[in-house]
Design an enzyme around this catalytic site. Structure first.
Site, short mmCIF file in Angstrom:
data_model
loop_
_atom_site.label_atom_id
_atom_site.label_comp_id
_atom_site.label_asym_id
_atom_site.label_seq_id
_atom_site.Cartn_x
_atom_site.Cartn_y
_atom_site.Cartn_z
N SER A 151 0.68 -1.15 -0.05
CA SER A 151 -0.32 0.26 0.03
C SER A 151 1.43 1.06 -0.02
CB SER A 151 -0.77 -0.26 1.22
OG SER A 151 -0.80 0.23 2.24
N LYS B 115 -6.02 4.21 8.82
CA LYS B 115 -5.00 5.38 8.04
C LYS B 115 -6.27 6.45 8.18
CE LYS B 115 -2.86 1.65 5.26
NZ LYS B 115 -3.03 1.42 3.71
CA LIG Z 1 0.50 3.13 3.65
#
Ligand SMILES: [Ca+2]
Ligand SMILES: [Ca+2]
Ligand SMILES: [Ca+2]
Ligand SMILES: [Ca+2]
Ligand SMILES: [Ca+2]
Ligand SMILES: [Ca+2]
Ligand SMILES: [Ca+2]
Ligand SMILES: [Ca+2]
Ligand SMILES: [Ca+2]
Ligand SMILES: [Ca+2]
Ligand SMILES: [Ca+2]
Ligand SMILES: [Ca+2]
Lengths: 203, 203, 203, 203, 203, 203
Positions: free
Chosen positions: B98, B141
């Site tokens: 990611s 996140k």
């Molecule tokens: Ca990341």
């Protein structure tokens, strides 16, 4: 101590601080260049360094290779010679990122010819942009530094709060300098660049 | 925060978002080039990166190497210098795909000289053709980004549905931008290319 | 589907078919070349490919390197650039020989500039001489292709008998083309070579 | 069988014999050269070959590289091109030294342009000086050869005694040729060197 | 035995002695050079050699590379060709330092063009300065040599005392030569250097 | 002992001291250079050396490569030749840092052409700056040296206190020289540099 006997009596050696199972300890990072034309090239890392510590050495080297102009060091000497970083004692496994500032300082000392001040020890992770990142074991490291006759210790700014846990007596006679960027480390740890020797005029 | 203290205050640093055992976290990808003529070459990856994350770095680098003209960056600087990608903290193992958009952004920032906007963080896998592929942990996140003072977060378009699971309060004050191609990421995250400084005419 | 959104909308991407624990799946093989003069060279393989699948990539590359004249592709572009084969998703381990035809097609597409037809998917091992060897999971792969909107599937000739086990309904609307040589795959999967644009004469 | 469909219809493919858990089997060794100027170099070995079989390939290659003049093959083509040896099927692990003669034959066929006779199969370890050393599984290999339509089988001279254990019926219709040196293998297995095509004179 | 059938009938092959679980055995060390211009370079070691035996090969090669003038061999042929040391049989794992003299002899035979005497076998570790160091299994090795028709066996001088344990009958018909330096081995094992063929004058 | 039989009768061999499970032992470090133009390059280390001992060899080599001028040795000979360090016996695993002084001495002996004094043995770790660091097993090493006919033993200065534990009788007839820097080792262990032979004038 005889100045000649000091580990930092030649450029390329910097004094770091480590934490072992038995408390803190002083360690020396030694950097050396081969003479040109000996067939040596690339980077050699010795001292039974673990993965993280080997990466610290790569970061220190990349930092130096990317900032030669700013640091006024001759990084082009790295092109046709081998560079070697060693951390005695040879049989003791070592790991962790906290020798980053020490490795950077040893390399800049080597390439600039400026010796590291013998009374200064240091600890701190370095990022690729030169940030000094926090480490562990501040108290043990300060104790070890003091026991070794060190009078100035450079620690990461983000470890400044750890000083509250250090007994007053330990800090007596120690100057602790928090640093946020490796440029500050270099400024505090390295002796000034050699000047051309003064001419003695005899009239 | 003092602008000089910001991690992204130099070109080559981009702000990513990770998920750890303890929730989300902000991470910084640092890219650096050696000066020419220092003997450095090839690619160095540090930060205790796992297999998948090392492959993300290779994909980011290949993407950049294949799109230099389109991105108006000088990829030929990669030929005679070493490039280094580092993700602090040095002792923390990291893995997963990611950070692909973050690595690509750090590299393009480095090679273009355009800084990354300090208020922007990003997450997303990148394919070799620049597609932004979905990732996990959107909610954590976003929370981590908000806690770190980030105001714009770039997420993969295919993660847009995940926003339904994010409490309203989290999204307050956050601009979330779904992106499908890494070109969109670069457009949103990088500051404009520097122009020649305006001349001040004093008549 | 917006043509621009198609994975195969650029040369170098081919649609393959895989079998996973959860049935069949469509996968994309992405091939990319670096621009010349970026210091890249050799072959990079990513996508958490297992040993057998990495060997498939080497076979595809050797096939292409040995048949450039016949295929009318400029294999000399491989000499001064890096070539990269990636199979998303980056974190999913993949293995097996059945992507051989897909890898070969992606490479020839990249080097010829001919896009892969978006309605075509393929599966088959390739030998070093271009033979298409049989693979497993024909039924699941056809189901996955159909679900993904594919209308033409290329399978190894030696798998033709497996079609007897595929329910009639699955084959409705699917053109299945058995192939024995990778040249047939290329002919069926690639769009024609671009011609010089017709001039419009205005008299 | 259509001659074009034969695996040995192009130079560089030789027919070997293996023993598996399920009896004997025919295997094909495929050798290929890249075109010059594609950046390929060195040797690539694929087919999930074990340590011993990879060493057989190195021995075959060294034998050829040391005997180019005697064998009248252009070994200098190996200098600026990559050579690849593959043994399908790609997913089946293979090991052992008995494909040594087959690998040597495939390489000499490739470099001389002389095809391997389709009716010939072979088995035998090769030493670095070209000696054909004994192998196991003669009976199973002969059975497999016969089942595959092979009519001539080359075996090591030191395996000649093993023929006593082979049922009469198996040997019917098979010509078994014991060989002691790989030069004999090449003489028996390769078709003659191509001559300049006869000119047809029309007067 | 037909002289042409002898393993040592070409330069580059020397007869060694090994100890296995089943007693002593004769082994052959084969050395070969590629022709110049085939792209081969460096050293290839095959025969399923263990770590210690691979180091023996490196020592033998370094000895030869450091003593070319003294040995009157053309070591510069090693610069632009590949050298390969193989010890059949290919599938049998081998290890230990006692083939050092045999490897050195095979290499010097190869580079000098002097064949190894077919009646001579040898065993002994070699140091980098050419000292012949003691080995084990003298009795079993002598038995194996005798069974193989060998009439002269070279053993390390420091193994001379082991001959007391060897039954009289074994030593009958065997000449055992203790040696302290590999130069003695070469003198005893190699046939003389070829001279220019005598011209036959017909008057 | 015949001087010619001495291990140190050629430049490049130095006498070290080791501790094994069975007490102390004498070991020899052999250094050799290939002749120029044999294709050899880099460093080869043999003798079943462990990680720490291999690092000792790298440190010794870097020390020599960085101090050629000061040591008046021709380090440029290392550029176009291979250098090999071997420690017999070949099958005995060895490890630890205490052969550092011995390896450095063997290399300087080799490159200077100055033989090592046959009556001198040595033990000590060497740092990259030439410091001699302390080692273990002083008593056993002195016993082994004495048993081997050695009359002078060089030990690290920081091991001087260990001499108190050594029985008087052992030290009789042994000169023990504590050293702090490897330059002292070289001065004490190497024979003087060869001078031009005196001319005998006959008038
Ligand atoms: Ca990341
Ligand atoms: Ca680790
Ligand atoms: Ca430290
Ligand atoms: Ca992994
Ligand atoms: Ca595997
Ligand atoms: Ca597939
Ligand atoms: Ca094995
Ligand atoms: Ca076989
Ligand atoms: Ca071993
Ligand atoms: Ca032996
Ligand atoms: Ca170890
Ligand atoms: Ca020692």
């Amino acid at each position: 101590q005889d100045p000649e006997e000091r580990r930092t009596s030649v450029p390329g050696v910097a004094t770091g601080l480590a934490v072992t199972g038995a408390g803190g300890d002083v360690l020396f990072v030694e950097a050396a260049l081969s003479e040109p034309g000996t067939g040596a090239q690339g980077v050699t890392l010795t001292g039974q360094l673990g993965d993280v510590m080997k990466e610290s050495a790569q970061i220190a080297l990349s930092y130096v290779r990317g900032h030669g102009k700013e640091l006024r060091i001759s990084t082009e000497r790295l092109a046709d010679r081998g560079v070697h970083l060693h951390v005695p004692a040879g049989a003791v496994p070592k790991d962790g990122p906290s020798a980053g500032v020490t490795m950077t300082t040893a390399l800049v000392s080597l390439l600039s010819g400026r010796k590291v001040r013998p009374e200064v020890a240091m600890t701190g992770e370095v990022s690729l942009t030169g940030r000094v990142l926090p480490i562990g074991g501040v108290k043990q490291k300060l104790l070890a530094a003091k026991a070794a006759g060190i009078t100035t210790v450079l620690i990461p700014q983000r470890n400044e709060a750890d000083l509250d846990d250090v007994p007053e007596g330990v800090l007596d006679g120690l100057t602790v300098r928090p640093v946020a960027d490796v440029r500050e480390v270099l400024e505090l740890a390295l002796t000034p660049a050699a000047k051309a020797p003064e001419k003695v005029l005899v009239a």
